[in-house]
Each structure stands twice: as C-alpha cells, then as structure tokens.
Motif scaffolding. Structure first.
Motif, PDB file in Angstrom:
ATOM      1  N   ALA A  80       0.733  -1.245  -0.086  1.00 49.06           N
ATOM      2  CA  ALA A  80      -0.038  -0.046   0.110  1.00 49.06           C
ATOM      3  C   ALA A  80       0.946   1.281   0.007  1.00 49.06           C
ATOM      4  CB  ALA A  80      -1.010  -0.080   1.071  1.00 49.06           C
ATOM      5  N   ALA A  81       1.770   1.339   0.625  1.00 47.72           N
ATOM      6  CA  ALA A  81       2.885   2.244   0.861  1.00 47.72           C
ATOM      7  C   ALA A  81       3.526   2.645  -0.377  1.00 47.72           C
ATOM      8  CB  ALA A  81       3.741   2.134   1.920  1.00 47.72           C
ATOM      9  N   ARG A  94      -2.929   5.383   5.333  1.00 52.13           N
ATOM     10  CA  ARG A  94      -2.754   4.868   6.671  1.00 52.13           C
ATOM     11  C   ARG A  94      -3.788   3.470   6.540  1.00 52.13           C
ATOM     12  NH1 ARG A  94      -5.328   9.607  10.034  1.00 52.13           N
ATOM     13  NH2 ARG A  94      -6.985   8.705   9.003  1.00 52.13           N
ATOM     14  N   ILE A  95      -2.908   2.611   7.548  1.00 48.29           N
ATOM     15  CA  ILE A  95      -3.760   1.291   7.661  1.00 48.29           C
ATOM     16  C   ILE A  95      -3.825   0.935   9.236  1.00 48.29           C
ATOM     17  CG2 ILE A  95      -3.623  -1.117   7.440  1.00 48.29           C
ATOM     18  CD1 ILE A  95      -2.093  -0.767   4.873  1.00 48.29           C
ATOM     19  N   ARG A  96      -5.354   0.570   9.449  1.00 48.42           N
ATOM     20  CA  ARG A  96      -5.642   0.649  11.030  1.00 48.42           C
ATOM     21  C   ARG A  96      -6.098  -1.123  10.937  1.00 48.42           C
ATOM     22  NH1 ARG A  96      -9.903   4.446  12.878  1.00 48.42           N
ATOM     23  NH2 ARG A  96     -10.885   2.489  13.324  1.00 48.42           N
ATOM     24  N   LEU A 152      -8.497  -1.403   7.766  1.00 47.66           N
ATOM     25  CA  LEU A 152      -8.979  -0.218   7.055  1.00 47.66           C
ATOM     26  C   LEU A 152      -7.943   0.416   6.581  1.00 47.66           C
ATOM     27  CD1 LEU A 152     -11.274   1.844   6.654  1.00 47.66           C
ATOM     28  CD2 LEU A 152     -10.725   2.880   8.898  1.00 47.66           C
ATOM     29  N   LEU A 153      -8.060   0.777   5.187  1.00 48.96           N
ATOM     30  CA  LEU A 153      -7.060   1.456   4.477  1.00 48.96           C
ATOM     31  C   LEU A 153      -7.535   2.828   4.080  1.00 48.96           C
ATOM     32  CD1 LEU A 153      -4.426   0.482   1.998  1.00 48.96           C
ATOM     33  CD2 LEU A 153      -5.541   2.402   1.496  1.00 48.96           C
ATOM     34  N   VAL A 154      -6.886   4.059   4.684  1.00 44.15           N
ATOM     35  CA  VAL A 154      -7.543   5.449   4.252  1.00 44.15           C
ATOM     36  C   VAL A 154      -6.295   5.939   3.533  1.00 44.15           C
ATOM     37  CG1 VAL A 154      -8.179   7.486   5.226  1.00 44.15           C
ATOM     38  CG2 VAL A 154      -8.842   5.362   6.469  1.00 44.15           C
ATOM     39  N   PHE A 155      -6.867   6.483   2.374  1.00 41.50           N
ATOM     40  CA  PHE A 155      -6.065   7.377   1.408  1.00 41.50           C
ATOM     41  C   PHE A 155      -6.635   8.443   0.948  1.00 41.50           C
ATOM     42  CE2 PHE A 155      -4.627   8.309  -2.867  1.00 41.50           C
ATOM     43  CZ  PHE A 155      -3.364   8.659  -2.824  1.00 41.50           C
ATOM     44  N   ARG A 156      -6.063   9.713   1.176  1.00 41.80           N
ATOM     45  CA  ARG A 156      -6.581  11.236   0.749  1.00 41.80           C
ATOM     46  C   ARG A 156      -5.712  11.611  -0.132  1.00 41.80           C
ATOM     47  NH1 ARG A 156      -8.431  12.065   6.673  1.00 41.80           N
ATOM     48  NH2 ARG A 156     -10.452  11.003   6.471  1.00 41.80           N
TER      49      ARG A 156
END
Length: 70
Positions: free
Chosen positions: A45-46, A53-55, A63-67
């Motif tokens: 992902a990086a 961000r991954i939680r 949960l993967l969040v990308f803005r």
C-alpha cells in the motif's frame, strides 16, 4: 486478537441460552486464512498509495485510508 475471542464467546453464550423456538439456523460464511500478512499489505500500500494509513480492525480486518492531495 483477544477481542475476537471475547466476541465469539459472547455470541456463543447468547446462542446457547436463547430458547430453541427463537434460534436461527446456523449460517456460516466461508472463511480462509489471509493470503498476505498485514506487514506485506502495508508495504504494498505504501508503494502504491504514498501517505496512506492502515488500521487493524476486529476479526482480522483492516481499514486503509488514502486521501489524494492533488
């Protein structure tokens, strides 16, 4: 992972003490072991989504969040 065990125990206890007339038929979703460990998912992902961000969530989910800043 302890939260997973507690949740499963609570659901099992609830179902055990539920009267037979109100019990639902047991439906089980297909389950399999993850194909990639979370560390590898983070690396991939990086590389693909810098700044994501991954939680870790319950039951081996994440949960993967990308803005996108563009």
């Amino acid at each position: 992972m302890p939260a997973n065990a507690v949740a499963r125990l609570a659901i099992g206890a609830r179902d055990r003490f539920r009267p037979a007339a109100t019990r639902r038929e047991e439906v089980s979703a297909p389950v399999r072991q993850p194909a990639m460990p979370l560390a590898e998912i983070r690396r991939e992902a990086a590389a693909l989504l810098p700044g994501c961000r991954i939680r870790r969530l319950l039951f081996c989910r994440y949960l993967l969040v990308f803005r996108d800043s563009a």
